[in-house]
Design a protein around this motif. Structure first.
Motif, PDB file in Angstrom:
ATOM      1  N   ASN A 230      -6.672  -1.894   6.946  1.00 29.87           N
ATOM      2  CA  ASN A 230      -8.123  -2.070   6.880  1.00 29.87           C
ATOM      3  C   ASN A 230      -8.622  -2.335   8.292  1.00 29.87           C
ATOM      4  N   CYS A 231      -9.360  -1.391   8.814  1.00 32.94           N
ATOM      5  CA  CYS A 231      -9.941  -1.570  10.151  1.00 32.94           C
ATOM      6  C   CYS A 231     -11.336  -0.962  10.169  1.00 32.94           C
ATOM      7  N   LYS A 232     -12.240  -1.657  10.813  1.00 35.19           N
ATOM      8  CA  LYS A 232     -13.626  -1.212  10.914  1.00 35.19           C
ATOM      9  C   LYS A 232     -14.222  -0.963   9.531  1.00 35.19           C
ATOM     10  N   ASP A 233     -13.907  -1.852   8.582  1.00 34.06           N
ATOM     11  CA  ASP A 233     -14.403  -1.762   7.203  1.00 34.06           C
ATOM     12  C   ASP A 233     -13.990  -0.460   6.523  1.00 34.06           C
ATOM     13  N   THR A 234     -12.855   0.077   6.949  1.00 36.60           N
ATOM     14  CA  THR A 234     -12.371   1.353   6.423  1.00 36.60           C
ATOM     15  C   THR A 234     -10.878   1.234   6.133  1.00 36.60           C
ATOM     16  N   GLU A 235     -10.431   1.829   5.018  1.00 37.49           N
ATOM     17  CA  GLU A 235      -9.017   1.867   4.688  1.00 37.49           C
ATOM     18  C   GLU A 235      -8.392   3.120   5.294  1.00 37.49           C
ATOM     19  N   VAL A 236      -7.411   2.946   6.167  1.00 34.75           N
ATOM     20  CA  VAL A 236      -6.721   4.070   6.810  1.00 34.75           C
ATOM     21  C   VAL A 236      -5.316   4.151   6.226  1.00 34.75           C
ATOM     22  N   LEU A 237      -4.993   5.269   5.580  1.00 32.55           N
ATOM     23  CA  LEU A 237      -3.690   5.444   4.940  1.00 32.55           C
ATOM     24  C   LEU A 237      -2.828   6.401   5.759  1.00 32.55           C
ATOM     25  N   ILE A 238      -1.596   5.969   6.013  1.00 35.33           N
ATOM     26  CA  ILE A 238      -0.603   6.783   6.720  1.00 35.33           C
ATOM     27  C   ILE A 238       0.574   6.968   5.772  1.00 35.33           C
ATOM     28  N   ALA A 239       0.885   8.227   5.424  1.00 37.20           N
ATOM     29  CA  ALA A 239       1.794   8.498   4.313  1.00 37.20           C
ATOM     30  C   ALA A 239       3.061   9.229   4.732  1.00 37.20           C
ATOM     31  N   HIS A 240       4.031   9.274   3.777  1.00 32.40           N
ATOM     32  CA  HIS A 240       5.291  10.025   3.866  1.00 32.40           C
ATOM     33  C   HIS A 240       6.244   9.458   4.924  1.00 32.40           C
ATOM     34  N   ILE A 241       6.270   8.136   5.050  1.00 34.72           N
ATOM     35  CA  ILE A 241       7.091   7.485   6.075  1.00 34.72           C
ATOM     36  C   ILE A 241       8.568   7.521   5.682  1.00 34.72           C
ATOM     37  N   LYS A 242       9.415   7.617   6.679  1.00 39.18           N
ATOM     38  CA  LYS A 242      10.866   7.680   6.483  1.00 39.18           C
ATOM     39  C   LYS A 242      11.371   6.388   5.844  1.00 39.18           C
ATOM     40  N   PRO A 243      12.270   6.506   4.855  1.00 38.63           N
ATOM     41  CA  PRO A 243      12.776   5.302   4.190  1.00 38.63           C
ATOM     42  C   PRO A 243      13.496   4.363   5.151  1.00 38.63           C
ATOM     43  N   GLY A 244      13.266   3.065   4.923  1.00 38.48           N
ATOM     44  CA  GLY A 244      13.927   2.049   5.718  1.00 38.48           C
ATOM     45  C   GLY A 244      13.323   1.806   7.081  1.00 38.48           C
ATOM     46  N   THR A 245      12.172   2.437   7.377  1.00 43.61           N
ATOM     47  CA  THR A 245      11.598   2.288   8.722  1.00 43.61           C
ATOM     48  C   THR A 245      10.248   1.585   8.747  1.00 43.61           C
ATOM     49  N   VAL A 246       9.653   1.320   7.583  1.00 43.28           N
ATOM     50  CA  VAL A 246       8.344   0.656   7.586  1.00 43.28           C
ATOM     51  C   VAL A 246       8.489  -0.716   8.238  1.00 43.28           C
ATOM     52  N   ILE A 276      -2.616  11.512   7.253  1.00 44.22           N
ATOM     53  CA  ILE A 276      -3.476  10.368   7.529  1.00 44.22           C
ATOM     54  C   ILE A 276      -4.876  10.672   7.029  1.00 44.22           C
ATOM     55  N   HIS A 277      -5.448   9.712   6.320  1.00 45.96           N
ATOM     56  CA  HIS A 277      -6.854   9.844   5.953  1.00 45.96           C
ATOM     57  C   HIS A 277      -7.497   8.470   5.899  1.00 45.96           C
ATOM     58  N   ALA A 278      -8.814   8.475   5.958  1.00 44.44           N
ATOM     59  CA  ALA A 278      -9.589   7.231   5.920  1.00 44.44           C
ATOM     60  C   ALA A 278     -10.592   7.322   4.786  1.00 44.44           C
ATOM     61  N   GLU A 279     -10.802   6.195   4.113  1.00 42.87           N
ATOM     62  CA  GLU A 279     -11.798   6.177   3.050  1.00 42.87           C
ATOM     63  C   GLU A 279     -12.552   4.862   3.050  1.00 42.87           C
ATOM     64  N   ARG A 280     -13.778   4.960   2.588  1.00 41.76           N
ATOM     65  CA  ARG A 280     -14.654   3.798   2.513  1.00 41.76           C
ATOM     66  C   ARG A 280     -15.358   3.842   1.154  1.00 41.76           C
ATOM     67  N   ASP A 281     -15.134   2.832   0.333  1.00 40.78           N
ATOM     68  CA  ASP A 281     -15.705   2.796  -1.023  1.00 40.78           C
ATOM     69  C   ASP A 281     -15.306   4.035  -1.821  1.00 40.78           C
ATOM     70  N   GLY A 282     -14.049   4.470  -1.639  1.00 43.37           N
ATOM     71  CA  GLY A 282     -13.535   5.590  -2.403  1.00 43.37           C
ATOM     72  C   GLY A 282     -13.928   6.960  -1.895  1.00 43.37           C
ATOM     73  N   GLU A 283     -14.704   7.023  -0.832  1.00 47.32           N
ATOM     74  CA  GLU A 283     -15.151   8.296  -0.270  1.00 47.32           C
ATOM     75  C   GLU A 283     -14.456   8.547   1.065  1.00 47.32           C
ATOM     76  N   GLY A 284     -14.031   9.787   1.267  1.00 47.82           N
ATOM     77  CA  GLY A 284     -13.370  10.140   2.510  1.00 47.82           C
ATOM     78  C   GLY A 284     -14.281   9.987   3.712  1.00 47.82           C
ATOM     79  N   VAL A 285     -13.711   9.490   4.806  1.00 51.48           N
ATOM     80  CA  VAL A 285     -14.456   9.277   6.049  1.00 51.48           C
ATOM     81  C   VAL A 285     -13.833  10.147   7.135  1.00 51.48           C
TER      82      VAL A 285
END
Length: 302
Positions: A230-246, A276-285
């Motif tokens: 959560n940054c700048k009132d926005t949820e930023v999702l980063i996906a498909h990360i390699k197992p054991g590295t988070v 990677i994508h960002a969303e705010r209140d369920g809407e893509g940003v």
């Protein structure tokens, strides 16, 4: 899909280049119609095709060679009459076919180009992030503001998502066209860095990598191993990360540039890449990097 793409990206451009060079039409009008249909096709593959699969820089080679072929072919028809024979069925068919092809490819080309730009309200809503990868050249596989160049755009929360791959000096994203090992993809195992300063609201590291290029299947978590910040009132999702590295946990405060993990191939994915994508209140940003709104085939040099 890979081999069908070869027809579009390689075989058909060769045909259009051969035609453009060899053509010797009965009129300048037919020559122009054929040049227009060829130009629409070359523009179509330049904008729409995902060039990280087949020698990224070939898209510029085809464009240059087409221009050269058109200039050379014009020398053959510049003294021909403007119009062709009125009652020649073959002539009318050729004109009609080329007009249809020009319109067909032109529609897709215009859709792709429209996805290059944000309207004023979307531009105001855009979030500026730091690019989360380093030490390489990266190509956008999915990105933009139209489904013609970004299939995510049909999903409201992911409307401006990016899928990003790494390419080598030849413009290829892997060692081969369809390697069956994740490690053959240049982006696999690359370090992921936080694109912003904020609070980690989710950190998942419980899924295994899947083999690349398998048909997508329903999984419990399409994002696989992932981090949400959560940054700048926005949820930023980063996906498909390699197992054991988070490298972070829910509730952690992160600074821009902090290590998050490594690129993997977990979740609903066909090959290793950064989603990677960002969303705010369920809407893509929309996301911008250094002020750039990226789209399919954009390059990032880091």
């Amino acid at each position: 899909m890979i081999w069908f793409q070869a027809i579009i990206n390689i075989i058909l451009p060769v045909y259009f280049l051969w035609w453009a060079y060899k053509t010797d039409q009965v009129s300048r009008r037919l020559w122009f119609a054929e040049v227009l249909s060829g130009a629409m096709f070359i523009g179509f593959i330049f904008v729409i095709s995902p060039w990280h699969i087949y020698f990224y820089y070939l898209r510029y080679v085809w464009l240059l060679l087409f221009v050269i072929a058109v200039v050379l072919s014009y020398q053959k028809v510049k003294d021909k009459p403007l119009k062709g024979p009125k009652n020649d069925g073959s002539y009318k068919f050729s004109m009609g076919l080329n007009v249809i092809l020009a319109v067909y490819f032109g529609v897709f080309l215009s859709q792709g180009i429209s996805g290059y730009f944000l309207n004023s309200s979307d531009r105001e809503e855009a979030i500026e992030l730091d690019f989360p990868l380093k030490d390489g050249v990266y190509s956008v596989g999915q990105g933009g503001a139209h489904t013609a160049i970004n299939y995510h755009h049909s999903h409201p929360s992911q409307a401006y998502a990016y899928d990003i791959l790494q390419i080598n000096g030849w413009g290829l994203r892997a060692n081969g066209l369809t390697p069956s090992e994740n490690s053959a993809y240049h982006i696999y195992g690359q370090s992921l860095y936080s694109p912003c300063t904020g609070t980690v609201t989710a950190a998942v590291d419980e899924y295994e990598d899947i083999p690349p290029l398998e048909p997508p299947s329903e999984v419990e978590e399409p994002a696989g191993n992932h981090v949400i910040i959560n940054c700048k009132d926005t949820e930023v999702l980063i996906a498909h990360i390699k197992p054991g590295t988070v490298a972070v946990e829910e509730g952690n405060e992160v600074e821009s540039g902090d290590i998050l993990g490594e690129i993997g191939n977990t979740g609903n994915t066909t090959e290793p890449h950064l989603h990677i994508h960002a969303e705010r209140d369920g809407e893509g940003v929309p996301i911008t990097f250094d002020g750039r709104f990226l789209k399919r085939n954009s390059l990032i040099f880091n």
